[in-house]
Design a protein around this motif. Sequence first.
Motif, PDB file in Angstrom:
ATOM      1  N   LYS A 155      -6.657  -0.879  -2.172  1.00  0.00           N
ATOM      2  CA  LYS A 155      -5.918   0.335  -1.830  1.00  0.00           C
ATOM      3  C   LYS A 155      -5.895   1.300  -3.017  1.00  0.00           C
ATOM      4  O   LYS A 155      -5.903   0.881  -4.173  1.00  0.00           O
ATOM      5  CB  LYS A 155      -4.473  -0.006  -1.430  1.00  0.00           C
ATOM      6  CG  LYS A 155      -4.349  -0.966  -0.244  1.00  0.00           C
ATOM      7  CD  LYS A 155      -4.812  -0.324   1.040  1.00  0.00           C
ATOM      8  CE  LYS A 155      -4.467  -1.169   2.259  1.00  0.00           C
ATOM      9  NZ  LYS A 155      -5.149  -2.467   2.290  1.00  0.00           N
ATOM     10  N   GLU A 203      -2.286   5.374  -1.354  1.00  0.00           N
ATOM     11  CA  GLU A 203      -2.115   4.517  -0.179  1.00  0.00           C
ATOM     12  C   GLU A 203      -1.028   3.478  -0.417  1.00  0.00           C
ATOM     13  O   GLU A 203      -0.241   3.164   0.483  1.00  0.00           O
ATOM     14  CB  GLU A 203      -3.436   3.823   0.160  1.00  0.00           C
ATOM     15  CG  GLU A 203      -4.493   4.731   0.767  1.00  0.00           C
ATOM     16  CD  GLU A 203      -5.825   4.026   0.941  1.00  0.00           C
ATOM     17  OE1 GLU A 203      -6.577   4.404   1.860  1.00  0.00           O
ATOM     18  OE2 GLU A 203      -6.128   3.097   0.154  1.00  0.00           O
ATOM     19  N   VAL A 218      -0.876  -5.454   0.542  1.00  0.00           N
ATOM     20  CA  VAL A 218      -1.744  -4.924  -0.519  1.00  0.00           C
ATOM     21  C   VAL A 218      -2.240  -6.096  -1.353  1.00  0.00           C
ATOM     22  O   VAL A 218      -1.444  -6.876  -1.869  1.00  0.00           O
ATOM     23  CB  VAL A 218      -0.989  -3.925  -1.431  1.00  0.00           C
ATOM     24  CG1 VAL A 218      -1.848  -3.570  -2.644  1.00  0.00           C
ATOM     25  CG2 VAL A 218      -0.617  -2.664  -0.672  1.00  0.00           C
TER      26      VAL A 218
END
Length: 410
Positions: free
Chosen positions: A7, A11, A280
């Motif tokens: 990411k 983001e 993530v």
Amino acid sequence: MQFFKVKTVEETFAMIEEKIPHITDTEERSLEDALDYILAVPVTAKENVPGFDRSTVDGYGVRAKDTYGSSDSMPGFLTVVGEVKMGESAAFPVGQGEAVYVPTGGMIPPGCDSVIMIEHCEDHDGLLNTYKPVAPGENIIREGEDITEGEILLSEGTRLRPQELGAIASLGISSVTVYRKLKVGYLSSGDEIVPYQTEKLAEGQIRDINYLTIAGLAKQWNIEIVYGGIVKDDYQEFQRKAQSLYDEVDCLILSGGSSVGAKDYTTDVIQSLGTPGVFVHGISIKPGKPTILAMANGKPVIGLPGHPASAMIIFMLFGEKILRKLKGEKIEKKPERIFARITKNIPSAPGRSDYIRVRLFENEGEWWAEPIIGKSGLITTLVKSDGIVEITSEKEGISQGDYVPVIATR
């Protein structure tokens, strides 16, 4: 387990905003014990502040028009008819050509519309010489000018700094409803990690300094830290300790394992704690790419890199955002950086955000940022640095003399 799709910084921030809830438990706290807590219920003014017209200076209450034309060479003359004492009502009115002494904060007598500063006049046995004209309303705070009855002074989600506590106290309010204090668990992992108190290291061992730096930051943010100790690279032991710590805190931080090594069980342990799990696994950032963020049954879990500088930078960037959101704090878009000129060229890869540790110094009225060069595992780079320069992902570097945003760390 391999990295998921890495990411970007932007983001990651967006996902934190989307996925992190805030606690709902509240408590009543006295103002003396509410510093840095987050308001759960708005504070509404039940009275005007100030409660009466008052003077902002030591001087004389007058009618402004009576001072018009006054100067050093041609003073005006007024008759002093009394004095306002602090804490007492101004019981007598001021008529045309009259003046009343008023101390700073004293009540404005009826009939006067301004106060002439004591520096601009002179009392000669009851005859006031005025050397400067004043305008209507000058040196006066009107009733309710600061806070108006019925006004929402502070909204839900406000962090209570000293100035907010003072404003609340001015309304005669002695306690507030706030969100309770967060409790965050911290667990270090790695066969090579030993307690920071270890005086003599065996070959290959590393002291657990990350706990002190991460816990220190959390405590600055008014968060309670529960230290879970150090766990070896054994999945069963790691999972057991992580689960036990997770059960007693609002957020779990795991440090030391977030890469893709053969003995890195961090992702699997996080996934075992609850759903939906990792959102993530890898951020396009240097240092700190192998960062893990997750939600497990309503609780955030943060997997930090093991290198001290990486762990601290990631926690400052993303950990603080997560914990502020979890605390119920209203996060407004305000400047969080200062701008300084960089002392040398720094290359950067496009598509990746870089964060460079810098020393700040002032030269000829301008702030300059000098890069502290060193690998992410070097502890001294943290000690020597005053901030972090952000090189955003769309840039290919910065040039000497450029103005750059610096995130202050002191």
